[in-house]
Design an enzyme around this catalytic site. Structure first.
Site, PDB file in Angstrom:
ATOM      1  N   HIS A 242       0.810  -1.204   0.000  1.00  0.00           N
ATOM      2  CA  HIS A 242       0.000   0.000   0.000  1.00  0.00           C
ATOM      3  C   HIS A 242       0.853   1.268   0.000  1.00  0.00           C
ATOM      4  O   HIS A 242       1.952   1.297   0.549  1.00  0.00           O
ATOM      5  CB  HIS A 242      -0.944  -0.012   1.201  1.00  0.00           C
ATOM      6  CG  HIS A 242      -1.788  -1.248   1.257  1.00  0.00           C
ATOM      7  ND1 HIS A 242      -2.646  -1.586   0.244  1.00  0.00           N
ATOM      8  CD2 HIS A 242      -1.877  -2.239   2.182  1.00  0.00           C
ATOM      9  CE1 HIS A 242      -3.250  -2.728   0.550  1.00  0.00           C
ATOM     10  NE2 HIS A 242      -2.787  -3.146   1.713  1.00  0.00           N
TER      11      HIS A 242
ATOM     12  N   HIS B 294      -9.804  -6.596  -1.677  1.00  0.00           N
ATOM     13  CA  HIS B 294      -9.141  -6.332  -0.399  1.00  0.00           C
ATOM     14  C   HIS B 294     -10.169  -6.184   0.715  1.00  0.00           C
ATOM     15  O   HIS B 294     -11.259  -5.658   0.502  1.00  0.00           O
ATOM     16  CB  HIS B 294      -8.308  -5.053  -0.522  1.00  0.00           C
ATOM     17  CG  HIS B 294      -7.397  -4.816   0.636  1.00  0.00           C
ATOM     18  ND1 HIS B 294      -7.822  -4.201   1.799  1.00  0.00           N
ATOM     19  CD2 HIS B 294      -6.099  -5.123   0.810  1.00  0.00           C
ATOM     20  CE1 HIS B 294      -6.816  -4.149   2.642  1.00  0.00           C
ATOM     21  NE2 HIS B 294      -5.745  -4.693   2.074  1.00  0.00           N
TER      22      HIS B 294
ATOM     23  N   ASP C 135       1.770  -7.015   2.498  1.00  0.00           N
ATOM     24  CA  ASP C 135       0.813  -6.093   3.130  1.00  0.00           C
ATOM     25  C   ASP C 135       1.558  -4.948   3.806  1.00  0.00           C
ATOM     26  O   ASP C 135       1.177  -4.478   4.878  1.00  0.00           O
ATOM     27  CB  ASP C 135      -0.095  -6.805   4.129  1.00  0.00           C
ATOM     28  CG  ASP C 135      -1.406  -6.058   4.387  1.00  0.00           C
ATOM     29  OD1 ASP C 135      -1.595  -4.971   3.806  1.00  0.00           O
ATOM     30  OD2 ASP C 135      -2.234  -6.566   5.166  1.00  0.00           O
TER      31      ASP C 135
END
Length: 333
Positions: free
Chosen positions: A12, A171, A296
């Protein structure tokens, strides 16, 4: 782990422009818990810097032996916002992500953000992302104001994803039905996130959506959000329900069993689950050619995740598929 690329696919990021604009917007009332938490996380160090500083991200990748990351906008992305605001935000984020990928073509790929709350605009953005922007798929953060992709209004989005061969990374986010999860912190990653994403995936399977769009590719993190470990029971109970189906148990008439859809249309990633026992079961259930490595980041430690990949009891072929070959096939990186 010699001559193996290491590609992580659930990583991310955000941009200063997105933070400034999104944090000033009104949002759907039902998303208050999640938006307020996300804004706090995005405003607090060290997470804020970890989301923004891609030079530091590259340094962490180099130090751990990670070759490439597929970046995606920090969840829940643009989905809590009004369509008029979200469409413009999504386009601008995708433009910036495409620039990052062009500047670092061997280190970063990208999953576009789109607007399910404006399905026709989302369809256009998928075409732009997979065409001129050169991105590798899209990320959708489960429900949008309590609505799921199997519902009819999302047909333009799914049609575009199938037509442009855009994998959908599904997600997790805070569940759409929040009250039972609210106590004890259960709405977050400890339980609610996986329950929510798993529910969304099962809706896609059980609704017949994957008969209408047989070439959709759906990606689930966290080793499949629990589904691989229930597939035997899911298929067993589906067969039982078909025998007694009627008004009391309404059910779509599916062409395949739920397990067959899962193995045909879904790929899972290791994000956040550095557990050799869970990985071993996933390998037996769906095979190494349907599993990809993910970290992640920045919510999990890059070095720890890469150590897990390199030390897990895998054959050379299994490790190669998980570390890079499946991602190369699914995302075209």
């Amino acid at each position: 782990m010699t001559d193996q690329r290491v590609i992580a696919v659930e990583e991310h990021f955000t941009t200063p422009d997105f933070l400034q604009r999104a944090h000033a917007l009104d949002f759907c009332p039902g998303d208050r818990t999640e938006v307020e938490l996300t804004r706090a996380v995005e405003s607090t160090e060290p997470t804020r810097s970890q989301l923004l500083d891609l030079d530091a991200r590259l340094a962490a990748m180099d130090a751990s032996g990670q070759d490439m990351a597929l970046l995606s906008l920090n969840p829940p992305g643009v989905q809590p916002y009004r369509p008029a605001d979200a469409v413009e935000l999504a386009r601008d984020v995708n433009d910036e992500l495409a620039r990052i990928v062009r500047d670092h073509p061997n280190r970063f790929g990208g999953l576009a953000t789109v607007t399910p709350q404006a399905p026709d605009e989302a369809a256009k953005e998928i075409g732009r992302a997979m065409g001129p922007l050169g991105l590798h798929g899209i990320m959708i953060n489960s429900h949008t104001d309590g609505h799921y992709l199997d519902e009819p209004q999302f047909a333009p989005l799914l049609e575009a994803a199938e037509a442009h061969r855009a994998p959908i990374y599904l997600h997790p986010r805070v569940p759409s039905v929040l009250d039972p999860y609210a106590p004890y912190g259960l709405s977050g990653a400890i339980w609610g996130y996986g329950a929510e994403a798993g529910l969304h995936a099962m809706r896609l399977i059980m609704s017949g959506t994957l008969d209408r769009y047989p070439n959709l590719r759906i990606v689930l993190g966290h080793l499949g959000e629990g589904i691989p470990y229930y597939l035997r029971r899911i298929d067993n109970r589906y067969a039982f329900a078909r025998r007694i189906s009627g008004a009391a148990t309404p059910m779509a008439q599916l062409t395949l069993t739920p397990g067959e859809y899962f193995r045909r249309n879904f790929t899972i990633t290791t994000s956040g689950i550095d557990d050799p026992n869970a990985l071993e079961y996933a390998l037996r259930t769906i095979g190494d050619d349907n599993i990809m490595f993910a970290i992640d980041a920045p919510y999990e430690e890059t070095a720890q995740a890469v150590r897990f990949l390199t030390s897990a009891p895998l054959s050379d072929v299994q490790r190669a598929n998980i570390s890079h070959r499946t991602a190369e096939r699914v995302f075209g990186v």
